[in-house]
Write a protein that holds these residues in place. Structure first.
Motif, short mmCIF file in Angstrom:
data_model
loop_
_atom_site.label_atom_id
_atom_site.label_comp_id
_atom_site.label_asym_id
_atom_site.label_seq_id
_atom_site.Cartn_x
_atom_site.Cartn_y
_atom_site.Cartn_z
N THR A 35 0.88 -1.24 -0.02
CA THR A 35 0.11 0.00 -0.08
C THR A 35 1.06 1.25 -0.07
O THR A 35 2.00 1.29 0.49
CB THR A 35 -1.00 -0.14 1.17
N ASN A 36 0.27 2.33 -0.52
CA ASN A 36 0.78 3.68 -0.44
C ASN A 36 -0.33 4.68 -0.31
O ASN A 36 -1.39 4.57 -0.64
CB ASN A 36 1.37 4.02 -1.70
N TYR A 37 -0.08 5.44 0.68
CA TYR A 37 -0.60 6.75 1.06
C TYR A 37 -0.23 8.14 0.65
O TYR A 37 0.80 8.52 1.04
CB TYR A 37 -1.31 6.37 2.69
N ALA A 38 -1.19 8.77 0.69
CA ALA A 38 -0.89 10.19 0.52
C ALA A 38 -0.52 10.79 1.95
O ALA A 38 -1.54 10.48 2.81
CB ALA A 38 -2.08 11.12 -0.14
N ASP A 39 0.07 11.60 1.97
CA ASP A 39 0.70 12.21 3.40
C ASP A 39 -0.77 12.84 4.18
O ASP A 39 -0.85 12.46 5.36
CB ASP A 39 1.66 13.35 3.31
N PRO A 40 -1.50 13.41 3.67
CA PRO A 40 -2.73 14.17 4.41
C PRO A 40 -3.60 12.82 4.82
O PRO A 40 -4.45 13.30 5.90
CB PRO A 40 -3.43 14.82 3.41
N VAL A 41 -3.42 11.67 4.42
CA VAL A 41 -4.33 10.72 4.79
C VAL A 41 -3.81 9.59 5.79
O VAL A 41 -4.63 8.71 6.17
CB VAL A 41 -5.35 10.21 3.63
N LYS A 42 -2.62 9.56 5.79
CA LYS A 42 -1.85 8.61 6.34
C LYS A 42 -2.38 8.36 7.99
O LYS A 42 -2.51 9.44 8.63
CB LYS A 42 -0.36 8.77 6.54
N GLY A 43 -2.64 7.37 8.24
CA GLY A 43 -3.00 7.14 9.72
C GLY A 43 -4.68 7.23 9.78
O GLY A 43 -5.18 6.92 11.02
N ARG A 44 -5.29 7.58 8.90
CA ARG A 44 -6.70 7.70 8.89
C ARG A 44 -7.27 7.00 7.91
O ARG A 44 -8.52 6.48 8.12
CB ARG A 44 -7.17 9.34 8.62
N PHE A 45 -7.02 6.62 6.67
CA PHE A 45 -7.46 6.08 5.61
C PHE A 45 -6.69 4.51 5.63
O PHE A 45 -5.35 4.39 5.87
CB PHE A 45 -7.21 6.85 4.39
N THR A 46 -7.49 3.75 5.16
CA THR A 46 -7.06 2.46 5.16
C THR A 46 -7.49 1.56 3.84
O THR A 46 -8.79 1.58 3.51
CB THR A 46 -7.21 1.36 6.16
N ILE A 47 -6.66 1.33 2.88
CA ILE A 47 -6.75 0.70 1.65
C ILE A 47 -6.86 -0.81 1.82
O ILE A 47 -5.90 -1.24 2.26
CB ILE A 47 -6.23 1.33 0.39
N SER A 48 -7.84 -1.53 1.20
CA SER A 48 -7.69 -2.98 1.16
C SER A 48 -8.30 -3.47 -0.21
O SER A 48 -9.09 -2.78 -0.88
CB SER A 48 -8.35 -3.52 2.33
#
Length: 121
Positions: free
Chosen positions: A57-70
């Motif tokens: 997985t890879n996340y944009a900085d503004p959503v790290k820790g709040r969004f989870t992709i699966s």
């Protein structure tokens, strides 16, 4: 015909949660990376998160820790769990998938129609 369909958007209060879903259908031979983008009013579309077929997985900085992709490879679906929502998360959320369709010569990106997420009290 290959298509992506999102669902799960809506109106939620700040601090709330939503779960967005994306389902791929049609004559699909293989799906590589799946992901989510979003576009807020007056702004460019931006990457939110991606997930490979292997689960990286890879996340944009503004959503790290709040969004989870699966994703569920067997069902050709991807999900985005959104927690601790903020007003600045308000946007249309789009699913994207790199898919190899029957009859195609290569992978190409497919987009869903988008689902609206509004964060407001």
């Amino acid at each position: 015909q290959v298509q992506l369909v999102e669902s799960g958007g809506g109106l939620v209060q700040p601090g709330g949660s939503l779960r967005l879903s994306c389902a791929a259908s049609g004559s699909i031979l293989s799906i590589n990376t799946m992901g989510w983008y979003r576009q807020a009013p007056g702004k460019e579309r931006e990457l939110v998160a991606t997930i490979t077929s292997g689960g990286s997985t890879n996340y944009a900085d503004p959503v790290k820790g709040r969004f989870t992709i699966s994703r569920d490879n067997a069902k050709n679906t991807a999900s985005l769990q959104i927690n601790s929502l903020k007003p600045e998360d308000t946007a249309v959320y789009y699913c994207i998938a790199q898919m190899f369709a029957s009859g195609a010569l290569y992978y190409r990106n497919y987009w869903g129609q988008g689902t609206q997420v509004t964060v407001s009290s």
